[in-house]
Design a protein around this motif. Structure first.
Motif, PDB file in Angstrom:
ATOM      1  N   ILE A   1       0.986   9.565  -0.091  1.00 19.71           N
ATOM      2  CA  ILE A   1      -0.108  10.787   0.090  1.00 19.71           C
ATOM      3  C   ILE A   1      -0.118  11.369   1.886  1.00 19.71           C
ATOM      4  CG2 ILE A   1      -2.372  11.382   0.228  1.00 19.71           C
ATOM      5  CD1 ILE A   1      -1.259  11.552  -2.639  1.00 19.71           C
ATOM      6  N   LYS A   2       0.007  10.140   2.437  1.00 21.42           N
ATOM      7  CA  LYS A   2      -0.123  10.580   4.117  1.00 21.42           C
ATOM      8  C   LYS A   2       1.159  11.222   4.434  1.00 21.42           C
ATOM      9  CE  LYS A   2      -2.438   6.324   5.544  1.00 21.42           C
ATOM     10  NZ  LYS A   2      -2.361   5.017   6.090  1.00 21.42           N
ATOM     11  N   ALA A   3       2.352  10.917   3.571  1.00 19.07           N
ATOM     12  CA  ALA A   3       3.498  11.815   4.091  1.00 19.07           C
ATOM     13  C   ALA A   3       3.187  13.277   3.650  1.00 19.07           C
ATOM     14  CB  ALA A   3       4.658  11.109   3.254  1.00 19.07           C
TER      15      ALA A   3
ATOM     16  N   HIS B   1      22.011   0.345   0.932  1.00 19.62           N
ATOM     17  CA  HIS B   1      22.865   0.966   2.152  1.00 19.62           C
ATOM     18  C   HIS B   1      22.289   1.279   3.272  1.00 19.62           C
ATOM     19  CE1 HIS B   1      26.342   0.358  -0.431  1.00 19.62           C
ATOM     20  NE2 HIS B   1      25.987   1.295  -1.476  1.00 19.62           N
ATOM     21  N   GLY B   2      21.328   0.248   3.899  1.00 17.99           N
ATOM     22  CA  GLY B   2      20.383   0.490   4.832  1.00 17.99           C
ATOM     23  C   GLY B   2      19.538   1.557   4.878  1.00 17.99           C
ATOM     24  N   LYS B   3      19.411   2.339   3.731  1.00 18.31           N
ATOM     25  CA  LYS B   3      18.388   3.476   3.682  1.00 18.31           C
ATOM     26  C   LYS B   3      17.295   2.988   2.630  1.00 18.31           C
ATOM     27  CE  LYS B   3      21.829   7.001   4.940  1.00 18.31           C
ATOM     28  NZ  LYS B   3      22.553   8.236   4.340  1.00 18.31           N
ATOM     29  N   SER B   4      15.929   3.270   3.133  1.00 11.52           N
ATOM     30  CA  SER B   4      15.002   3.023   2.275  1.00 11.52           C
ATOM     31  C   SER B   4      14.643   3.909   1.008  1.00 11.52           C
ATOM     32  CB  SER B   4      13.407   2.988   3.131  1.00 11.52           C
ATOM     33  OG  SER B   4      13.389   4.344   3.804  1.00 11.52           O
TER      34      SER B   4
ATOM     35  N   PHE C   1      13.083   7.408   0.394  1.00  9.09           N
ATOM     36  CA  PHE C   1      11.684   7.342   0.903  1.00  9.09           C
ATOM     37  C   PHE C   1      11.801   7.507   2.337  1.00  9.09           C
ATOM     38  CE2 PHE C   1       7.733   5.379   1.915  1.00  9.09           C
ATOM     39  CZ  PHE C   1       6.712   5.907   1.148  1.00  9.09           C
ATOM     40  N   PRO C   2      10.907   8.045   2.953  1.00 12.25           N
ATOM     41  CA  PRO C   2      10.888   8.360   4.674  1.00 12.25           C
ATOM     42  C   PRO C   2      11.084   6.924   5.060  1.00 12.25           C
ATOM     43  CG  PRO C   2       9.028   9.858   3.623  1.00 12.25           C
ATOM     44  CD  PRO C   2       9.793   8.849   2.459  1.00 12.25           C
ATOM     45  N   CYS C   3      11.730   6.867   6.168  1.00 11.83           N
ATOM     46  CA  CYS C   3      12.109   5.484   6.990  1.00 11.83           C
ATOM     47  C   CYS C   3      10.897   4.742   7.032  1.00 11.83           C
ATOM     48  CB  CYS C   3      12.530   5.667   8.416  1.00 11.83           C
ATOM     49  SG  CYS C   3      13.021   4.362   9.243  1.00 11.83           S
ATOM     50  N   TYR C   4      11.075   3.701   6.352  1.00 14.71           N
ATOM     51  CA  TYR C   4      10.105   2.475   6.137  1.00 14.71           C
ATOM     52  C   TYR C   4      10.357   1.076   6.534  1.00 14.71           C
ATOM     53  CZ  TYR C   4       5.639   1.084   3.757  1.00 14.71           C
ATOM     54  OH  TYR C   4       4.510   0.448   3.484  1.00 14.71           O
ATOM     55  N   ASP C   5       9.638   0.619   7.467  1.00 15.52           N
ATOM     56  CA  ASP C   5      10.230  -0.765   7.979  1.00 15.52           C
ATOM     57  C   ASP C   5       9.732  -1.988   7.334  1.00 15.52           C
ATOM     58  OD1 ASP C   5       7.699  -0.522   8.944  1.00 15.52           O
ATOM     59  OD2 ASP C   5       8.001  -0.799  11.140  1.00 15.52           O
ATOM     60  N   LYS C   6       9.137  -1.851   6.131  1.00 12.73           N
ATOM     61  CA  LYS C   6       8.284  -2.860   5.620  1.00 12.73           C
ATOM     62  C   LYS C   6       8.616  -3.102   3.996  1.00 12.73           C
ATOM     63  CE  LYS C   6       4.114  -2.797   8.784  1.00 12.73           C
ATOM     64  NZ  LYS C   6       2.826  -2.836   8.670  1.00 12.73           N
TER      65      LYS C   6
ATOM     66  N   ALA D   1       1.040  -0.989   0.040  1.00 17.33           N
ATOM     67  CA  ALA D   1       0.191   0.081  -0.102  1.00 17.33           C
ATOM     68  C   ALA D   1       0.922   1.217   0.114  1.00 17.33           C
ATOM     69  CB  ALA D   1      -0.832  -0.064   1.047  1.00 17.33           C
ATOM     70  N   LEU D   2       1.753   1.362  -0.867  1.00 13.37           N
ATOM     71  CA  LEU D   2       2.806   2.314  -1.011  1.00 13.37           C
ATOM     72  C   LEU D   2       2.226   3.805  -1.276  1.00 13.37           C
ATOM     73  CD1 LEU D   2       5.747   0.607  -2.474  1.00 13.37           C
ATOM     74  CD2 LEU D   2       5.432   1.081  -0.289  1.00 13.37           C
TER      75      LEU D   2
END
Length: 354
Positions: free
Chosen positions: A60-62, A308-311, A326-331, A54-55
């Motif tokens: 849009i939420k961002a 390199h560890g960044k989304s 993209f803002p930090c995203y854990d999924k 659901a990206l």
């Protein structure tokens, strides 16, 4: 929901931003939401994504908007009940004046509008504006393989917005695209400006009905049609939509089946978790595998990967590719849509250390 000017309203208008996979619908929806805020509306956003991720809602939420996502199906068939509940819930909770709805890229219009006849929506929600976003870079390639979806979306929209003109190759000739589009829907207003050149005046003319521009030819400055900003057009267009738009134009369009079958069965969709951390070389190899056809005929691949560890948001449409932070995203996950997709090969790319 980002707050605009408060105003009383009687009816909530549902705007539909359609377009094939990767055409630029979310970017256009964001543009429209921002415009509505400036115009004093209270907009919310619903997105239907064909895969499991659901990206688009997260994007849009961002930006600070209320967003509801519906995934893993298409609103015009399997998710119709969910759409009804989502609309009713948004209206009850947020009292919006506008709902901007972005259906999946394989959305087809027939049999959609009777959703608004549901007892929880009738008298509260009506169709507002309909726009189809047309991929200015990939249209010809997409049309050859997926014309049934694209033509249905084009013929059903009074406004057609050609996208990605700021990314188009130098000297891009839109003549074939414009002729094809006009053959499918001669009544539509066709906008061939880069999104950055959309003005509030133009958006008001198109979506708030403050002039006679709506549905009368091109709104452009392109060499392909030779007209500029709607000047010089002598079109006598009649709209045949079976609903009344928010801007007061009445249309008598007969939303029939148009002899189209619902061809979702032609498409494969694969969503995989991307549990590896790429370096530049590995990511380039992965992207090459997608666009070369090694994983199947991929029309669209979109999702979050780690570099390199960044989304990073990775967006591939046919052979076009885009990668941006993209803002930090854990999924981290990606959804692939196309024909003959090889799930095993795709899943292999998501494994750590692959």
């Amino acid at each position: 929901m980002r707050q605009g000017k408060e105003k009383d309203f009687v009816m909530v208008y549902l705007d539909i931003v359609s377009g094939f996979l990767g055409a630029g619908k979310t970017t256009f929806a964001n543009l429209l939401l921002d415009f509505y805020i400036r115009a004093g509306e209270r907009p919310v956003y619903i997105v239907n994504e064909y895969g499991e991720a659901a990206l688009d809602a997260e994007i849009i939420k961002a930006e600070g908007f209320t967003a509801v996502e519906m995934t893993n199906g298409c609103i015009c068939c399997t998710l119709r009940g969910e759409m009804t509940r989502a609309l009713a819930g948004l209206i009850e909770q947020f009292s919006p004046t506008r709902v901007v709805f972005e259906p999946s890229g394989v959305f087809m219009f027939h049999n959609f509008f009777d959703i608004l006849e549901n007892k929880d929506l009738k008298g509260k929600c009506a169709v507002g504006n309909i726009v189809t976003v047309i991929d200015g870079v990939n249209y010809v390639s997409a049309r050859l393989e997926f014309g049934n979806f694209i033509y249905n979306q084009i013929e059903s929209a009074p406004v057609l917005a050609v996208s990605k003109l700021d990314k188009a190759p130098e000297g891009l000739d839109l003549t074939e695209l414009l002729c094809d589009v006009k053959n499918v829907n001669s009544n539509a207003a066709v906008v061939t400006k880069p999104y950055a050149e959309y003005t509030d005046e133009m958006l008001s003319e198109l979506f708030l009905g403050k002039s006679d521009l709506y549905g009368h030819g091109e709104v452009c400055g392109c060499a392909a049609c030779g007209h500029h900003d709607g000047e010089g057009h002598d079109h006598d267009h009649e709209h045949d939509h079976d609903h009344e738009h928010a801007h007061g134009h009445e249309h008598d369009h007969d939303h029939e089946q148009h002899d189209h079958a619902h061809h979702h069965e032609e498409l494969d969709t694969v969503t995989v978790e991307m549990n590896r951390d790429f370096d530049e070389a590995a990511l380039a190899t992965f992207i090459d595998a997608v666009v070369s056809g090694a994983l199947g005929e991929v029309a669209r691949a979109k999702g979050i990967v780690f570099l390199h560890g960044k989304s990073q948001l990775l967006n591939i449409t046919f052979k076009e590719r885009e990668l941006r932070p993209f803002p930090c995203y854990d999924k981290p996950a990606m959804t692939f849509i196309g024909k003959g997709l090889c799930r095993e090969k795709i899943e292999e790319w998501g494994k750590p250390g692959a």
